[in-house]
Design a protein around this motif. Sequence first.
Motif, short mmCIF file in Angstrom:
data_model
loop_
_atom_site.label_atom_id
_atom_site.label_comp_id
_atom_site.label_asym_id
_atom_site.label_seq_id
_atom_site.Cartn_x
_atom_site.Cartn_y
_atom_site.Cartn_z
N LEU A 1 -3.57 1.78 10.78
CA LEU A 1 -3.85 1.77 9.13
C LEU A 1 -2.73 2.19 8.28
O LEU A 1 -2.99 2.62 7.09
N GLU A 2 -1.57 2.61 9.05
CA GLU A 2 -0.61 3.34 8.25
C GLU A 2 0.45 2.65 7.70
O GLU A 2 1.16 3.17 6.71
N ARG A 3 0.48 1.35 7.64
CA ARG A 3 1.15 0.46 6.98
C ARG A 3 0.36 -0.36 5.84
O ARG A 3 -0.80 -0.32 5.78
N ASP A 4 1.17 -0.82 4.98
CA ASP A 4 0.29 -1.64 3.77
C ASP A 4 0.71 -3.11 4.04
O ASP A 4 1.77 -3.61 4.11
N ILE A 5 -0.31 -3.84 4.52
CA ILE A 5 -0.20 -5.26 4.91
C ILE A 5 -1.45 -5.93 4.79
O ILE A 5 -2.75 -5.50 4.89
N THR A 6 -1.36 -7.34 4.68
CA THR A 6 -2.38 -8.10 4.81
C THR A 6 -2.52 -8.55 6.42
O THR A 6 -1.74 -8.87 7.05
N VAL A 7 -3.81 -8.60 6.82
CA VAL A 7 -4.17 -9.00 7.90
C VAL A 7 -5.27 -9.95 8.13
O VAL A 7 -6.17 -10.05 7.44
#
Length: 323
Positions: A140-146
Motif C-alpha cells: 500500500l506504499e505506492r499510489d496506483i490503480t489496481v
Amino acid sequence: MTANATRLRIILDWGTTSFRALLVAPDGTVQDSIETEMGIHSVKDGDFLGVLQRAIAPWRTAHGLLPVYAAGMIGSRNGWIEMPYVPAPARAEDLAAQVKIVPLPDGGTITFLPGLTDCSAHPFPDVMRGEETQLVGLGLERDITVVLPGTHAKWVRIAGGRIVAFQTLVTGEIFGTLSRHSFLAKVARKPAMPDWDAFLKGVALVRDDKRPAGLLTHLFAVRTGWLSGGLVPEQMTDYLSGLVVASEFQEAKALEWFKDGERIAVVGDDDLVEVYERVAGAFGLSLEPAPEDAAVRGCLIIARIAEERYPTVLAGADRQRRA
C-alpha cells in the motif's frame, strides 16, 4: 527468537465454490496446499468446522496445533461467521483491528479476516471479501490503480498507504453466463489453447468504436461474425472474452479509474492475469509488476499485526502447539 518468527500458519481462501488451505512458513513460502470443491455453498448443514478439521488433520498430525487465518466468503453472511466490512480508506492495521479470533473445540484458534466496503460507491456501498488481502500483499506504499480480475472484478485506488476506493464490475459472471447459457453457447466451440487473435479482435472492436456504443451493442457481433464467415466456432468464445473484458476497461476509463498512458497493476494468481494484461496493453497502459502470491503475503501481514494486537489469545494457541 519470538514464537511468531518460527510459527507455521494455515491460511484459508474459502470461497463460494472452492476451499483452499495453505500451510505457510514465516517467510511466506507455501509448504503444502489442499484444494477441494467444498466451497461454502457445498457445505451441508453448516458443518464448516468438520470440513476444516478433516482437511487439515494431516498437518496437525505432523506439526501440532497451528493458528488458522480465514479470508474470503467464509466470513460472509452465508459462511461460518459474518465478519464486518471495514470502511475505506483503510490501512492494513485497520483490517487487523477488526479480526475475530474463535477458539476451536479441539484446541487452537481460527482468525477470521474482515472484508472492505466503499461507502462512497454509487448507488449503494460496494464490498469485497478476500481481495483486500491481495491489495495488502501487493503493498500500500505506492499510489496506483489496481485491477483484480475475477468473477466480480475490482478496480481499486491505492494512495497514501491506504486502500482508498474501489468499484466492482461483474465481468467474469457475465462472460460465464453468456458463454455457457446464451444463444452463443449453441454454436461456439472452446479451443484447446486461447485464440489471442480472435480475443484481440474483440478488444479492438470495443476500443476503436467511435460511436456511443456499449456491451449490449457489441455482443450480437459474436453471432453475426459467425453467420457472415468472419468467425469460426472455435474463435467465438475468445472473441466474446475480448468484447467483455475490453468493455470493462472502457467503462473503467469512463469512470476515471485510469487515463491514457498510465501505469496500473493487475493482481491475481490465475490465467485471467494474462487476459487483463493483454487488454491493458491494447489500451496503452503500462504494467506495474505484481506478485502471484499477493494474497498469501497480505494474509501474513494482517496476521502478524493481529498477533501483536492480541498476543495473549494467540499465545495460548502457541502453547498448546508446543505441549
